[in-house]
Design a protein around this motif. Structure first.
Motif, PDB file in Angstrom:
ATOM      1  N   ARG A 181       0.834  -1.211   0.000  1.00 16.08           N
ATOM      2  CA  ARG A 181       0.000   0.000   0.000  1.00 16.08           C
ATOM      3  C   ARG A 181       0.862   1.253   0.000  1.00 16.08           C
ATOM      4  O   ARG A 181       0.523   2.264  -0.597  1.00 16.08           O
ATOM      5  N   VAL A 182       1.974   1.190   0.715  1.00 17.42           N
ATOM      6  CA  VAL A 182       2.865   2.351   0.726  1.00 17.42           C
ATOM      7  C   VAL A 182       3.490   2.533  -0.657  1.00 17.42           C
ATOM      8  O   VAL A 182       3.565   3.658  -1.178  1.00 17.42           O
ATOM      9  N   ALA A 183       3.892   1.408  -1.245  1.00 22.45           N
ATOM     10  CA  ALA A 183       4.505   1.499  -2.564  1.00 22.45           C
ATOM     11  C   ALA A 183       3.539   2.145  -3.562  1.00 22.45           C
ATOM     12  O   ALA A 183       3.931   2.975  -4.380  1.00 22.45           O
ATOM     13  N   GLU A 184       2.268   1.797  -3.433  1.00 18.43           N
ATOM     14  CA  GLU A 184       1.269   2.395  -4.327  1.00 18.43           C
ATOM     15  C   GLU A 184       1.192   3.909  -4.147  1.00 18.43           C
ATOM     16  O   GLU A 184       1.136   4.660  -5.103  1.00 18.43           O
ATOM     17  N   LEU A 185       1.180   4.311  -2.884  1.00 17.46           N
ATOM     18  CA  LEU A 185       1.104   5.751  -2.623  1.00 17.46           C
ATOM     19  C   LEU A 185       2.362   6.475  -3.097  1.00 17.46           C
ATOM     20  O   LEU A 185       2.298   7.572  -3.642  1.00 17.46           O
ATOM     21  N   GLU A 186       3.506   5.823  -2.863  1.00 18.51           N
ATOM     22  CA  GLU A 186       4.756   6.457  -3.281  1.00 18.51           C
ATOM     23  C   GLU A 186       4.793   6.643  -4.791  1.00 18.51           C
ATOM     24  O   GLU A 186       5.435   7.569  -5.294  1.00 18.51           O
ATOM     25  N   ARG A 190       3.189  13.693  -6.264  1.00 22.84           N
ATOM     26  CA  ARG A 190       3.186  14.246  -4.917  1.00 22.84           C
ATOM     27  C   ARG A 190       1.895  14.998  -4.585  1.00 22.84           C
ATOM     28  O   ARG A 190       1.313  14.838  -3.521  1.00 22.84           O
ATOM     29  N   GLU A 191       1.455  15.795  -5.507  1.00 27.11           N
ATOM     30  CA  GLU A 191       0.263  16.596  -5.252  1.00 27.11           C
ATOM     31  C   GLU A 191      -0.993  15.708  -5.154  1.00 27.11           C
ATOM     32  O   GLU A 191      -1.878  15.938  -4.340  1.00 27.11           O
ATOM     33  N   GLU A 192      -0.988  14.663  -5.952  1.00 30.68           N
ATOM     34  CA  GLU A 192      -2.103  13.713  -5.938  1.00 30.68           C
ATOM     35  C   GLU A 192      -2.163  12.993  -4.584  1.00 30.68           C
ATOM     36  O   GLU A 192      -3.220  12.794  -3.992  1.00 30.68           O
ATOM     37  N   ARG A 193      -0.972  12.660  -4.089  1.00 30.80           N
ATOM     38  CA  ARG A 193      -0.889  11.984  -2.793  1.00 30.80           C
ATOM     39  C   ARG A 193      -1.333  12.925  -1.677  1.00 30.80           C
ATOM     40  O   ARG A 193      -2.051  12.543  -0.763  1.00 30.80           O
ATOM     41  N   ALA A 194      -0.912  14.183  -1.775  1.00 28.47           N
ATOM     42  CA  ALA A 194      -1.319  15.164  -0.768  1.00 28.47           C
ATOM     43  C   ALA A 194      -2.837  15.289  -0.751  1.00 28.47           C
ATOM     44  O   ALA A 194      -3.464  15.349   0.316  1.00 28.47           O
ATOM     45  N   ARG A 198      -5.333  14.507   2.290  1.00 26.21           N
ATOM     46  CA  ARG A 198      -6.276  15.512   2.805  1.00 26.21           C
ATOM     47  C   ARG A 198      -7.655  14.883   2.959  1.00 26.21           C
ATOM     48  O   ARG A 198      -8.347  15.123   3.942  1.00 26.21           O
ATOM     49  N   GLY A 199      -8.033  14.059   1.985  1.00 24.86           N
ATOM     50  CA  GLY A 199      -9.317  13.363   2.060  1.00 24.86           C
ATOM     51  C   GLY A 199      -9.366  12.441   3.274  1.00 24.86           C
ATOM     52  O   GLY A 199     -10.373  12.355   3.969  1.00 24.86           O
TER      53      GLY A 199
ATOM     54  N   LEU B 121       7.748  13.816   5.081  1.00 22.65           N
ATOM     55  CA  LEU B 121       7.202  15.084   4.596  1.00 22.65           C
ATOM     56  C   LEU B 121       6.881  14.979   3.112  1.00 22.65           C
ATOM     57  O   LEU B 121       5.838  15.437   2.644  1.00 22.65           O
ATOM     58  N   GLU B 122       7.782  14.355   2.398  1.00 22.46           N
ATOM     59  CA  GLU B 122       7.508  14.190   0.974  1.00 22.46           C
ATOM     60  C   GLU B 122       6.269  13.323   0.771  1.00 22.46           C
ATOM     61  O   GLU B 122       5.427  13.592  -0.082  1.00 22.46           O
ATOM     62  N   TYR B 123       6.175  12.282   1.592  1.00 27.09           N
ATOM     63  CA  TYR B 123       5.019  11.385   1.525  1.00 27.09           C
ATOM     64  C   TYR B 123       3.724  12.169   1.761  1.00 27.09           C
ATOM     65  O   TYR B 123       2.705  11.924   1.143  1.00 27.09           O
ATOM     66  N   LEU B 124       3.803  13.141   2.678  1.00 26.45           N
ATOM     67  CA  LEU B 124       2.617  13.947   2.981  1.00 26.45           C
ATOM     68  C   LEU B 124       2.369  15.001   1.919  1.00 26.45           C
ATOM     69  O   LEU B 124       1.364  15.707   1.972  1.00 26.45           O
ATOM     70  N   GLY B 125       3.289  15.151   1.004  1.00 25.84           N
ATOM     71  CA  GLY B 125       3.039  16.077  -0.101  1.00 25.84           C
ATOM     72  C   GLY B 125       3.816  17.372  -0.010  1.00 25.84           C
ATOM     73  O   GLY B 125       3.515  18.326  -0.726  1.00 25.84           O
ATOM     74  N   ILE B 126       4.799  17.441   0.889  1.00 19.56           N
ATOM     75  CA  ILE B 126       5.590  18.661   0.997  1.00 19.56           C
ATOM     76  C   ILE B 126       6.880  18.471   0.203  1.00 19.56           C
ATOM     77  O   ILE B 126       7.589  17.479   0.385  1.00 19.56           O
TER      78      ILE B 126
END
Ligand code: SF4
Ligand code: SF4
Ligand code: SF4
Ligand code: SF4
Ligand code: FES
Lengths: 315, 168, 377
Positions: A181-186, A190-194, A198-199, B121-126
């Motif tokens: 799951r982490v690999a998927e998020l990585e 970056r903006e999509e992940r942020a 946020r959701g 931080l990068e993971y969080l989008g910063i």
């Protein structure tokens, strides 16, 4: 390599043995109270503290005995009475977490261990039709998807802490932890992940169930409750929600046992392991700790190597 | 993907506009936008290093708001996220060189924690370019000036950090 | 809005309409033009009660038996700014002063697809915030601009027990409009249309508005009068599964003598001390007030607090009258089943089943209400 959880066929016998052992401990005065599970209103096991031999008769051990119990020890810090507790493999990691963090004296414990080959996720089982549920609980076969997530990577079937074992230890096959799951998020932008996170924050009702169930969240006073300093503002603004999830995950980094209890108790179904696992994955990659979720005498963030990767190189 | 400039006001939840660090007013013709960088400097090496850059009258940007801490090991990762939430465009942590910590091992522990923080931080989008750690000793005024200059340039090129949604 | 706590008997319908299920989306869009609209939605895989905002994740989910969170957030937001301030200088004297900015006035809001129990819960909140010596201006402002559109329950599930409190799956309490599935109640009811019945002037205005009419909210066929009456009666007489086990809850007298019972210690032993039960509950209303300030400005806001949290009652100086989980657990159930009754003549529970469903350790009000009956005391 994933684990292949199965249901123990001898749970009824184990349950009988558990009741007998707890009753013995209580009646002989070896423990003042015994932490286990009893049947809840809807038939699902819920945490239970038996304080008499008769109450020990209410203890249950079945494929839905998922809730870990070690965290309840912190309610019993006062006094010097001995406490009995039942743990399976992962439950013993939770207990070990509390012991290694020196939050409960080992001398006050009597640990009854049960080797375990898999536990079902009560919520997933509850969602089945009545007949299907009965069939699964009676004799299987069980869809692997019905097990707790933690069973799919567990390689600690035998309790790492125990005074009495109720059945024979099971063979152990070691796995290298994986974090899909982490690999998927990585892999996301970056903006999509942020935006995704946020959701996630926004859906959180800040009930603290995740913190309260967590064996690694065991500080005497939680910083999230403090007013001075005010680590966490009481507003559920996007910034404070982000801060809450940042603190909760970071403060257990290096001590999280990957039990997934936080995620399981979240009433709004937040995928909190996506936050916890990021730390576990990075701890392995940066510091070479192979199984970072197993409590160690010295935690990855409680030590260092002079040759650790250097930060200046990292920017 | 490039970071957008500050979140447009209408897409913010009500009551979350604005940040705490009073920034130089943007959009004024006479002044260019300048980034705000929060620097956590250990008392024994880096703060002294920054001081020596000052006394030697080295010319370097003044964008860093310095918070003096006893040791880089004192920097709680939350300080960093909070700084971003309160409007920092970049965060800089600076301590003694590994092996030279006044408390002998503080920065070794810090290094592990901050390595995790960087990735998180990068993971969080910063954008990770907004967060840096450097080792600057008391005698390295020159290095300090250089660190500040390069970080400033980089953050300036990135533009204002996106708002993280404070109540005020 | 009725603030009389003794009311609750179904009033006579003021208007009757019919809307096809397929037109609900259109209707909600039409309502959104003049109001904020909250509705049950599927968000992140769970039914949530949220404001409908274009572009936000979430699909309308009118048939979810219960949303994880209750509609109370529409009237009592989890974080509610009360005023904003900014440091300033008095122009006359040059002395430092504060500029106060009141928050913008409440906007009209339609609470759509509310379950009857949750609408009844609003009556309890009204009692707390609008009656007695103190009227809460912020709550009042929101409440006065709210319209509640209830949807009668066609399939109460095994956590539902509203009938234990004299309510029903077709209760009209505090509802301005009630939607009744035209096919009547039933486990697989997927109504193709809903009767819409207005029980208040506000409800009538909403139903008969041009916006509603043009979105497909129309007069029902003239010959369906009897069918409507039968349907309404069927919803009102529908039993709720958990109530069959709990029965009628009336334990106020019993609890008068149980404050010191060892029972509370037993129950508390299981509680995690999280705030799940209080935050999902439609009738829990405890809050705190805090400031968020920085850089010369600030916002004073109200936020949900929970009697289950440590520090909830801690006083300046550090004394905490409820230092242990036992005290806090007792507080929650005593408040709901005893104190509130003494003060307002009502139990502070509507049998929505949220604590049944959401408590991570299965510790909930119906079980406690049932168990205290059997206690000595
Ligand atoms: S359990 Fe879920 S809803 Fe509750 S605080 Fe944790 S993440 Fe938020
Ligand atoms: S998985 Fe969650 S509950 Fe378990 S130790 Fe880690 S953070 Fe705590
Ligand atoms: S009763 Fe359940 S939901 Fe409520 S505080 Fe206790 S554990 Fe949390
Ligand atoms: S106490 Fe439980 S059942 Fe009663 S209103 Fe609250 S959440 Fe619903
Ligand atoms: S004192 Fe400078 S890093 Fe520890």
């Amino acid at each position: 390599m994933p684990n292949n959880p199965t249901l123990d066929k001898n749970m009824t016998e184990t349950e009988t043995a558990l009741r007998r052992e707890a009753a013995r401990l209580l009646s002989q005065g070896e423990v003042a109270v015994f932490l286990g599970h009893e049947e809840g209103w809807d038939g699902v096991p819920v945490p239970f503290a038996a304080s008499t031999a008769a109450e020990a008769g209410r203890l249950v051990w079945n494929p839905l005995s998922a809730p870990h119990l070690a965290k309840y020890l912190l309610d019993r810090l006062e006094g010097d009475e001995k406490v009995g507790i039942v743990v399976n493999g992962c439950g013993s990691l939770a207990l070990d977490r509390i012991l290694k963090d020196r939050r409960f004296p080992r001398e006050r414990l009597h640990v009854v261990g049960i080797p375990c080959s898999g536990m079902l996720d009560p919520a997933r089982v509850a969602a089945l039709s009545d007949e299907e549920r009965e069939r699964v609980l009676k004799d299987g076969p069980v869809d692997p998807g019905l097990f707790l997530d933690r069973c799919s990577w567990c390689d600690v079937p035998n309790p790492v802490v125990s005074d009495t074992l109720l059945s024979e230890p099971l063979p152990v096959v070691r796995h290298r932890p994986e974090y899909p799951r982490v690999a998927e998020l990585e892999a996301m932008d970056r903006e999509e992940r942020a935006e995704y996170l946020r959701g996630l924050y926004e859906r959180c009702i800040r009930c603290f169930a995740c913190r309260n169930v967590c064996p690694a969240c065991n500080c005497r006073e939680c910083c999230l409750d403090q007013w001075e300093p005010l680590w966490l503002g009481r507003a559920t603004s996007p910034a404070e929600q982000q801060m809450f999830h940042f603190i909760r995950a970071f403060d257990v980094a290096g001590r999280c046992i990957r039990c997934g209890e936080c995620e399981r108790v979240c009433s709004v179904g937040l995928p909190l392991m996506e936050l916890n696992d990021k730390f576990l994955k990075d701890i392995t990659e940066l510091f070479g700790v192979e199984r970072p979720h197993i409590p160690a005498d010295v935690e990855p963030l409680g030590c260092f190597e002079p040759g650790d990767p250097d930060l200046e190189d990292h920017g | 993907m490039a970071e957008s400039a500050a979140t447009p006001a209408e897409s913010r939840p009500p009551g979350t506009a604005g940040t705490a660090v009073e920034k130089p007013p943007a959009g004024e013709e006479t002044r260019e936008w300048e980034p705000v960088i929060v620097g956590f400097l250990c008392n024994w090496c880096s703060y002294a290093g920054a001081d020596s850059a000052g006394t030697a009258r080295m010319v370097h940007p003044t964008n860093v708001r310095i918070v003096r801490v006893p040791c880089s090991g004192r920097v709680n990762p939350r300080f960093v996220l909070r700084a971003f939430q309160r409007g920092a465009d970049g965060v800089l942590i600076s301590g003694c060189h590994p092996g030279d910590c006044h408390y002998s091992t503080g920065n070794f522990y810090a290094r592990r924690r901050l390595l995790l923080l960087k990735g998180y931080l990068e993971y969080l989008g910063i954008d990770p370019r907004r967060f840096r750690t450097h080792w600057v000793s008391a005698s390295e005024g020159q290095k300090w000036a250089e660190v500040v200059r390069s970080m400033c340039e980089e953050v300036k090129a990135l533009g204002p950090a996106p708002s993280l949604g404070n109540l005020v | 809005m009725s603030t009389s706590l003794a009311s609750g008997a179904p009033t006579a319908p003021k208007a009757v309409r019919l809307v096809r299920a397929a037109d609900l989306g259109r209707w909600l869009d039409a309502l959104s033009a003049g109001s904020r609209v909250w509705a049950p939605q599927s968000v992140g895989g769970r039914p949530r009660y949220r404001e409908l905002t274009p572009g936000r994740e979430g699909r309308l989910d009118l048939e979810a038996v219960r949303t994880v969170d209750s509609p109370k957030a529409a009237l009592l937001p989890q974080t509610e700014p009360l005023l904003a301030y900014r440091r300033a200088k008095d122009p006359g004297t040059g002395r430092p002063s504060l500029d106060l900015t009141p928050v913008p006035p409440a906007e009209p809001v339609v609470l759509f697809g509310v379950r009857p129990c949750d609408a009844a819960a609003v009556e309890l909140l009204d009692g707390v915030f609008l009656t007695g010596d103190f009227v809460d201006e912020h709550y009042k402002a929101r409440r006065e601009k709210s319209v509640i559109v209830t949807v009668a329950c066609s399939a109460p599930d095994r956590a539902c027990f509203c009938t234990s409190f004299g309510l029903s799956p077709g209760s009209t309490r505090e509802a301005d409009v009630v939607l009744y599935g035209r096919s009547g109640p039933g486990p697989k009811a997927e109504p193709d249309a809903y009767y819409c019945v207005a029980y208040s002037d506000r409800g009538e205005a909403l139903l008969t508005s041009e916006a509603s009419r043009s979105a497909g909210v129309v007069e029902p066929p003239a010959d369906e009068g009897q069918k409507l009456e039968d349907t309404v009666a069927a919803f009102r007489n529908l039993p709720t599964p958990l109530a069959e086990r709990v029965g009628r809850v009336d334990v106020v007298d019993k609890l008068d003598g149980l404050f010191e019972s060892p029972y509370w210690e037993k129950v508390a032993a299981r509680c995690l001390g999280c705030g799940t039960c209080t935050f999902v509950c439609p009738t829990c209303f405890c809050f705190g007030v805090a400031d968020c300030a920085a850089g010369g400005r600030g916002v004073r806001f109200r936020y949900w607090d929970s009697c289950k949290f440590p520090h909830f009652l801690r006083m300046a100086g550090g004394h905490d009258p409820r230092p242990h989980k036992k005290h806090r657990t007792r507080q929650r159930f005593m408040h709901k089943l005893n104190y509130h009754y003494h003060r307002y003549g009502r139990y502070l529970c509507v049998g929505c089943g949220r604590c049944v469903e959401s408590c991570p350790v299965g510790l909930h009000l119906p079980q406690v209400a049932d168990e205290v009956r059997g206690l000595e005391g």
